[in-house]
Design an enzyme around this catalytic site. Structure first.
Site, short mmCIF file in Angstrom:
data_model
loop_
_atom_site.label_atom_id
_atom_site.label_comp_id
_atom_site.label_asym_id
_atom_site.label_seq_id
_atom_site.Cartn_x
_atom_site.Cartn_y
_atom_site.Cartn_z
N PRO A 11 54.58 10.21 -29.97
CA PRO A 11 53.28 10.63 -29.46
C PRO A 11 52.25 10.95 -30.55
O PRO A 11 52.58 11.54 -31.58
CB PRO A 11 53.59 11.89 -28.65
CG PRO A 11 54.95 12.32 -29.08
CD PRO A 11 55.67 11.08 -29.52
N GLU A 99 65.34 7.46 -39.68
CA GLU A 99 64.26 8.34 -39.17
C GLU A 99 63.21 8.46 -40.26
O GLU A 99 63.55 8.67 -41.43
CB GLU A 99 64.89 9.72 -38.87
CG GLU A 99 63.89 10.79 -38.46
CD GLU A 99 64.58 12.15 -38.27
OE1 GLU A 99 65.84 12.23 -38.33
OE2 GLU A 99 63.86 13.14 -38.09
O1 CA2 Z 1 55.01 13.35 -40.39
C1 CA2 Z 1 55.28 12.70 -39.38
O2 CA2 Z 1 55.36 11.47 -39.36
C2 CA2 Z 1 55.48 13.43 -38.05
O3 CA2 Z 1 56.53 12.78 -37.35
C3 CA2 Z 1 54.16 13.30 -37.31
C4 CA2 Z 1 54.13 14.10 -36.00
C5 CA2 Z 1 54.58 15.52 -36.19
O4 CA2 Z 1 54.67 16.17 -34.93
C6 CA2 Z 1 55.93 15.60 -36.90
O5 CA2 Z 1 56.27 16.94 -37.09
C7 CA2 Z 1 55.87 14.89 -38.24
C8 CA2 Z 1 52.71 14.10 -35.45
C9 CA2 Z 1 52.15 12.75 -35.18
C10 CA2 Z 1 50.71 12.91 -34.83
O6 CA2 Z 1 50.00 11.91 -35.51
C11 CA2 Z 1 48.69 12.09 -35.71
C12 CA2 Z 1 48.10 11.22 -36.59
C13 CA2 Z 1 46.79 11.36 -36.88
C14 CA2 Z 1 46.03 12.33 -36.27
C15 CA2 Z 1 46.63 13.20 -35.38
C16 CA2 Z 1 47.97 13.07 -35.09
#
Ligand code: CA2
Length: 149
Positions: A11, A99
């Site tokens: 998400p 992952e």
């Molecule tokens: O660092 C990562 O790739 C995460 O999986 C990204 C997730 C976060 O909840 C995990 O803890 C770490 C969040 C994805 C949200 O992506 C966005 C990208 C740009 C702007 C807002 C959200």
């Protein structure tokens, strides 16, 4: 061993490059997909690249991968920290799982330090920015090659 690899994204990753660039960088998910496709061609991998904001869709893709794929690269995003259902689905998949997290989750809030998915993953990449997807694909290709020997 199949050379089909599923790259699954959880998400809000559809917003990549459009918000919070200080955390996730400037590349969009379309840029990541383009770079993954270029590398997959080099490595002789076929790619399915998906993103969803819905947990069940990610689970359905993992089920599809069970029948067809030689590996999964997954950034479960926030589901990393909440989803026993995604862990259960991955536990039914019999090939390499990597992952990946764009940010270094261990440098961030405490609630990001635990991953349900890490209990199944063969490797975990965090904090390498979007380059992490390339590293993950290379690792899956290596594991597929080693299994084929
Ligand atoms: O660092 C990562 O790739 C995460 O999986 C990204 C997730 C976060 O909840 C995990 O803890 C770490 C969040 C994805 C949200 O992506 C966005 C990208 C740009 C702007 C807002 C959200």
């Amino acid at each position: 061993m199949s050379r089909l690899v599923f790259v699954l994204n959880g998400p809000n990753l559809n917003l990549l490059g459009k918000r919070q660039p200080h955390i996730y960088g400037h590349e969009t998910l379309a840029d990541v997909e383009r770079d993954c496709r270029a590398l997959a061609a080099e490595l002789g991998l076929e790619l399915r690249f998906h993103q969803s904001n819905r947990e069940y869709e990610i689970i359905d893709w993992i089920h599809e991968a069970r029948e067809t794929a030689g590996g999964i690269v997954i950034n479960p995003a926030a589901f990393t920290h909440t989803s026993v259902a995604i862990l259960d689905a991955l536990n039914t998949f019999d090939a390499p799982v990597i992952e990946i997290h764009i940010s270094n989750v261990h440098k961030r809030e405490e609630f990001r330090h635990h991953s349900f998915v890490s209990g199944r993953a063969d490797g975990v990449i965090a904090g390498f920015g979007t380059q992490g997807y390339q590293l993950a694909l290379r690792r899956v290709a290596r594991l597929i090659d080693e299994k084929a020997k």
